[in-house]
Write an enzyme that holds these catalytic residues in place. Sequence first.
Site, PDB file in Angstrom:
ATOM      1  N   ALA A 169       0.796  -1.230   0.000  1.00  0.00           N
ATOM      2  CA  ALA A 169       0.000   0.000   0.000  1.00  0.00           C
ATOM      3  C   ALA A 169       0.836   1.291   0.000  1.00  0.00           C
ATOM      4  O   ALA A 169       0.664   2.155  -0.869  1.00  0.00           O
ATOM      5  CB  ALA A 169      -0.972  -0.038   1.164  1.00  0.00           C
TER       6      ALA A 169
ATOM      7  N   ASP B  96      -3.980  -2.717   4.049  1.00  0.00           N
ATOM      8  CA  ASP B  96      -4.179  -1.913   2.833  1.00  0.00           C
ATOM      9  C   ASP B  96      -5.185  -0.799   3.055  1.00  0.00           C
ATOM     10  O   ASP B  96      -5.129   0.236   2.402  1.00  0.00           O
ATOM     11  CB  ASP B  96      -4.610  -2.802   1.663  1.00  0.00           C
ATOM     12  CG  ASP B  96      -3.400  -3.564   1.156  1.00  0.00           C
ATOM     13  OD1 ASP B  96      -3.048  -4.587   1.759  1.00  0.00           O
ATOM     14  OD2 ASP B  96      -2.774  -3.073   0.192  1.00  0.00           O
TER      15      ASP B  96
END
Length: 333
Positions: A46, A230
């Site tokens: 991420a 994420d």
Amino acid sequence: MQAVEYISGKLHIIDQTKLPLEEVEIITNDLERISLSIERLEVRGAPAIGVTAAYALAIAMQNSSIENRQSIFLEACSRLAKTRPTAVNLFYALDEMKKIFNENVSKENLPEILLSKAISIHDEDKNLCTLIARNGLEIFTKKSRVLTHCHTGALATGGNGTALNIIRNAFENGLIEHVYADETRPLFQGSRLTAWELDKLKIPFSFNTDSTAAVLMQQSKVDLVITGADRIAANGDTANKIGTYNLAVLCNYHKIPFYIAAPSTTIDKSCKSGDEIKIELRSNKELTQVRGIEITKDEYQAYSPAFDVTPNSLITAIITEKQVYKPAFNFNV
Ligand code: MRU
């Protein structure tokens, strides 16, 4: 080791799909090529996706004129936004860059201003990684055997990583006995990338199929589990690599603490709960083939969500650069 580096107008991306067998760099200043790199997971994790997108926008503006900059910028933003839907750090970076664009749109030196913003997003992430590693020491009460999933090290961020950086710091403080790395089907981020980084860091480890985690816990070989994230909803529900939820359920059954580590830039307060997190679906081919070799028939239909959502009730604590948040996860403090 840096996932992405900006050098003289171009982005240097370590191709993570080739590691650990080959160390290859993609060097480009082409927005479409950078977008494909994100979609293909050549750059992934991420925070690293967010940093890459910020540089991509700065690069896209390099040779723009004052007349066409608005349309180039908006097109670049919409292309990048379509690459991967779940990692919120991508949208955080796009929003930060948009703010700077709008404030400086008529300035001659807009491209330089955008580049310095991209560098500051990269530097900010480096700093957040360091602080997460420092805060993460708090969860260790003894020399521990830690299990982790997917890959959360330097290549997944702008700095030295999140969950894996906590493991590194704990190791340097004599608090790691062994790391179990889930191989992380279907793209093997664990057996390829986590193993590669742990090997470089000389931290004792072994990797295992994802389904072996239950047996390791049954055999009392795991003291705690740490993974990355994420996207974290306002209530603490956490989207992370598919298989994370399995681990949290297993930890609950075996009474093993289950931790998430992520920067605050991964917390999306606009999502009240995990139900509102959009989960990326990957292609059939990623399950029917491994590195281009068919392991079953391509025409068989597969179901391949890239992420799952772990409910907050299964999370012992969430470690960010600010503090170690315990249930009920009030991220406003
Ligand atoms: O599909 P990927 O490899 O981008 O998924 C990565 C993860 O799920 C990581 O755990 C997460 O992005 C945190 S990286 C510090």
